[in-house]
Design an enzyme around this catalytic site. Structure first.
Site, mmCIF file in Angstrom:
data_model
loop_
_atom_site.group_PDB
_atom_site.id
_atom_site.type_symbol
_atom_site.label_atom_id
_atom_site.label_comp_id
_atom_site.label_asym_id
_atom_site.label_seq_id
_atom_site.Cartn_x
_atom_site.Cartn_y
_atom_site.Cartn_z
ATOM 1 N N ARG A 33 6.182 -61.998 -3.465
ATOM 2 C CA ARG A 33 5.366 -63.109 -3.989
ATOM 3 C C ARG A 33 4.024 -62.462 -4.962
ATOM 4 O O ARG A 33 3.081 -63.157 -5.161
ATOM 5 C CB ARG A 33 4.716 -63.957 -2.826
ATOM 6 N N ARG A 48 0.014 -67.908 -6.650
ATOM 7 C CA ARG A 48 -1.457 -68.796 -6.959
ATOM 8 C C ARG A 48 -2.559 -67.771 -6.818
ATOM 9 O O ARG A 48 -3.691 -68.341 -6.929
ATOM 10 C CB ARG A 48 -1.263 -69.793 -5.857
ATOM 11 N N ARG A 68 1.162 -72.317 -14.495
ATOM 12 C CA ARG A 68 1.881 -73.428 -13.791
ATOM 13 C C ARG A 68 1.524 -74.820 -14.476
ATOM 14 O O ARG A 68 2.392 -75.730 -14.539
ATOM 15 C CB ARG A 68 1.734 -73.399 -12.042
ATOM 16 N N ASP A 73 12.879 -69.716 -6.780
ATOM 17 C CA ASP A 73 12.559 -69.889 -5.530
ATOM 18 C C ASP A 73 13.911 -69.703 -4.711
ATOM 19 O O ASP A 73 15.074 -69.896 -5.449
ATOM 20 C CB ASP A 73 12.194 -71.279 -5.113
ATOM 21 N N TYR A 81 16.070 -75.231 5.866
ATOM 22 C CA TYR A 81 15.363 -76.315 5.176
ATOM 23 C C TYR A 81 16.329 -77.595 4.838
ATOM 24 O O TYR A 81 15.841 -78.524 4.760
ATOM 25 C CB TYR A 81 15.027 -75.585 3.806
HETATM 26 O O1 CP3 Z 1 8.187 -62.794 -5.063
HETATM 27 C C1 CP3 Z 1 7.951 -63.385 -6.084
HETATM 28 O O2 CP3 Z 1 6.756 -63.304 -7.086
HETATM 29 C C2 CP3 Z 1 8.813 -64.121 -6.640
HETATM 30 C C3 CP3 Z 1 8.996 -65.638 -6.166
HETATM 31 C C4 CP3 Z 1 9.328 -66.024 -5.171
HETATM 32 C C5 CP3 Z 1 8.758 -67.484 -4.926
HETATM 33 N N1 CP3 Z 1 9.429 -68.033 -3.637
HETATM 34 C C6 CP3 Z 1 7.913 -68.395 -5.796
HETATM 35 C C7 CP3 Z 1 7.032 -69.545 -4.949
HETATM 36 C C8 CP3 Z 1 10.089 -65.925 -4.144
HETATM 37 C C9 CP3 Z 1 10.746 -64.572 -3.549
HETATM 38 C C10 CP3 Z 1 10.198 -67.134 -3.199
HETATM 39 C C11 CP3 Z 1 10.973 -67.230 -1.835
HETATM 40 C C12 CP3 Z 1 10.826 -68.054 -1.142
HETATM 41 N N2 CP3 Z 1 10.442 -69.544 -1.079
HETATM 42 C C13 CP3 Z 1 10.921 -67.742 0.580
HETATM 43 C C14 CP3 Z 1 11.258 -66.600 1.009
HETATM 44 C C15 CP3 Z 1 10.202 -65.590 1.234
HETATM 45 C C16 CP3 Z 1 9.254 -66.171 1.848
HETATM 46 O O3 CP3 Z 1 7.902 -66.349 1.671
HETATM 47 O O4 CP3 Z 1 9.264 -66.104 3.265
HETATM 48 C C17 CP3 Z 1 10.569 -69.310 0.887
HETATM 49 C C18 CP3 Z 1 10.705 -69.381 2.454
HETATM 50 C C19 CP3 Z 1 10.627 -70.184 0.033
HETATM 51 C C20 CP3 Z 1 10.403 -71.678 0.314
HETATM 52 C C21 CP3 Z 1 9.077 -72.006 -0.575
HETATM 53 N N3 CP3 Z 1 8.959 -72.203 -1.772
HETATM 54 C C22 CP3 Z 1 7.739 -72.130 0.278
HETATM 55 C C23 CP3 Z 1 7.659 -72.019 1.652
HETATM 56 C C24 CP3 Z 1 7.011 -72.315 -0.545
HETATM 57 C C25 CP3 Z 1 5.236 -72.534 -0.326
HETATM 58 C C26 CP3 Z 1 4.906 -73.919 -0.482
HETATM 59 C C27 CP3 Z 1 3.598 -73.983 -0.490
HETATM 60 O O5 CP3 Z 1 2.820 -75.045 -1.088
HETATM 61 O O6 CP3 Z 1 2.929 -72.721 -0.006
HETATM 62 C C28 CP3 Z 1 7.722 -72.263 -1.882
HETATM 63 C C29 CP3 Z 1 6.909 -72.678 -3.416
HETATM 64 C C30 CP3 Z 1 6.536 -71.328 -4.005
HETATM 65 N N4 CP3 Z 1 7.491 -70.216 -4.064
HETATM 66 C C31 CP3 Z 1 5.265 -70.917 -4.814
HETATM 67 C C32 CP3 Z 1 5.654 -69.612 -5.331
HETATM 68 C C33 CP3 Z 1 4.788 -69.019 -6.280
HETATM 69 C C34 CP3 Z 1 4.230 -71.786 -4.666
HETATM 70 C C35 CP3 Z 1 4.346 -72.881 -5.674
HETATM 71 C C36 CP3 Z 1 3.157 -73.366 -6.266
HETATM 72 O O7 CP3 Z 1 3.059 -72.718 -7.434
HETATM 73 O O8 CP3 Z 1 2.518 -74.075 -6.000
#
Ligand code: CP3
Length: 356
Positions: free
Chosen positions: A27, A31, A40, A77, A154
């Site tokens: 990640r 943010r 974003r 994602d 999910y």
């Molecule tokens: O690593 C990186 O920089 C690449 C980007 C990446 C994102 N999600 C961007 C993201 C990667 C590799 C993921 C994987 C992902 N997404 C996982 C597996 C890894 C982990 O963290 O366990 C999972 C379970 C998800 C599902 C998901 N997407 C969740 C639980 C969330 C967070 C929701 C929240 O509000 O906290 C997301 C959203 C997400 N994916 C964000 C980012 C940067 C945040 C979105 C935003 O900008 O608000």
């Protein structure tokens, strides 16, 4: 193809000699960076950001401009596949991902849309090729997917879950339906990751965030087996270079000996396992990636540096270690603390790679 200028990450994944331990962060685009929040906002929403190749490329590059990371990771994602299968992904501020539809019956499964990665997730492939061009060979690009089990959590729960009651009911009471869903997802993930390699991904990571919620036997049956199936179907080379695969099961520390045999070249370790103990368990079968507690980034630069030193010392001498956090970086971290983290790996790791 442009020649790769820094291949330390790819070499360490294959346990080949390196000058120092490579480092990147799960990640790393996100943010905690003000420039990410600005892009974003420009895109409109997180999903619009994922679907716009130029903006997805921009946020992928942002952490690399601040820190000398040894790898870039595609900005996207894991939930793009369930979205493409027709479940209707959306994000509610502060509540995480949600789906309009769930999969809980044979009829729901039969109602899923047919899936071809290149047709249905063309926007991801556009992002991969755009990023690869922009990187210009500076560092390798990691493509990724969720594991079938993690995606299924999910899809069955309809979003994040604490107890996984619906999916565990399916796994224990309707194992045939569970396996049909996991088999469908394994086909989709293998196709998706292969398409990412054709578009330019140079390494792959499978995120098995929720495999650790299963029992030992359940993990093998419902998660590991499907990751193994995917890996056996992936292209092993592109442009004459090996495409290494990382499997990361959060909370999978006690299953490392079986995970090490799934066909991946690298196993990701979260912070609950000592990385030196993990190394003894896997021997020379795989490289390891990890594993600083992401919350350590809330501590002082001095404390962060001490922790990096402890982890390097625990892994010990020789190649086969990719430094990372034990899970994704937390949104509230001060970006300057990431500088302390990366600098510590760069400064403290060379001595573990000198010939004795
Ligand atoms: O690593 C990186 O920089 C690449 C980007 C990446 C994102 N999600 C961007 C993201 C990667 C590799 C993921 C994987 C992902 N997404 C996982 C597996 C890894 C982990 O963290 O366990 C999972 C379970 C998800 C599902 C998901 N997407 C969740 C639980 C969330 C967070 C929701 C929240 O509000 O906290 C997301 C959203 C997400 N994916 C964000 C980012 C940067 C945040 C979105 C935003 O900008 O608000």
């Amino acid at each position: 193809m442009t020649e790769l200028k820094n291949d330390r990450f790819l070499r360490a994944m294959l346990r080949q000699p390196v000058d120092r331990t490579p480092v990147w962060m799960m990640r790393q685009a996100g943010r905690y960076l003000p420039e990410y929040r600005a892009t974003r906002a420009q895109a409109g929403s997180f999903l619009d950001l994922c679907k716009n190749a130029e903006l997805a490329c921009e946020v992928t590059m942002q952490p690399l401009r601040r820190y000398p990371m040894d790898a870039a990771i595609l900005f996207s994602d894991i939930l793009t596949i369930p979205d493409a299968l027709g479940l209707g992904l959306y994000f509610e501020e502060g509540e995480g991902p949600k789906f309009r539809k769930t999969v809980r019956s044979e009829a729901d499964l039969a109602g899923l849309a047919s899936f071809t990665a290149e047709d249905d997730l063309g926007y991801v492939m556009n992002a991969v090729s755009t990023i690869r061009k922009e990187l210009n060979g500076e560092v390798p690009l990691i493509g990724f997917s969720g594991s079938p089990w993690t995606l299924a959590t999910y899809m069955v729960e309809g979003g994040s879950s604490k107890d996984f009651a619906n999916i565990k009911t399916m796994a224990y009471d309707k194992p045939e339906l569970m396996h049909a869903l996991l088999g469908l997802l394994a086909d989709a993930v293998a196709d998706y990751l292969s398409a990412q390699v054709r578009a330019g991904a140079q390494a792959l990571q499978i995120f098995d965030t929720w495999g650790g919620a299963l029992s030992a036997a359940g993990y093998k049956e419902f998660s590991l087996k499907y990751m193994q199936r995917i890996i056996s179907r992936l292209p092993t080379e592109a442009d004459g270079r090996r495409i290494p695969v990382i499997v990361f099961t959060k909370n999978g520390g006690q299953w490392l000996p079986v995970i090490a045999d799934c066909g991946a070249q690298v196993v990701g370790v979260d912070w609950t396992t000592d990385i030196g103990a993990a190394r003894s368990l896997v021997g020379d079968r795989v490289a390891l990636q990890g594993n600083m507690d992401p919350s350590m980034l809330f501590a002082s630069p001095t404390r962060i540096r001490e922790e990096v030193a402890t982890i390097l010392e625990s892994y010990g001498h020789g190649s086969g270690h990719v430094f990372n956090l034990g899970h994704g970086i937390t949104p509230g971290v001060n970006p300057d603390n990431v500088t302390a983290f990366v600098d510590a790996v760069i400064e403290l790791s060379p001595r573990y790679h000198q010939a004795d």
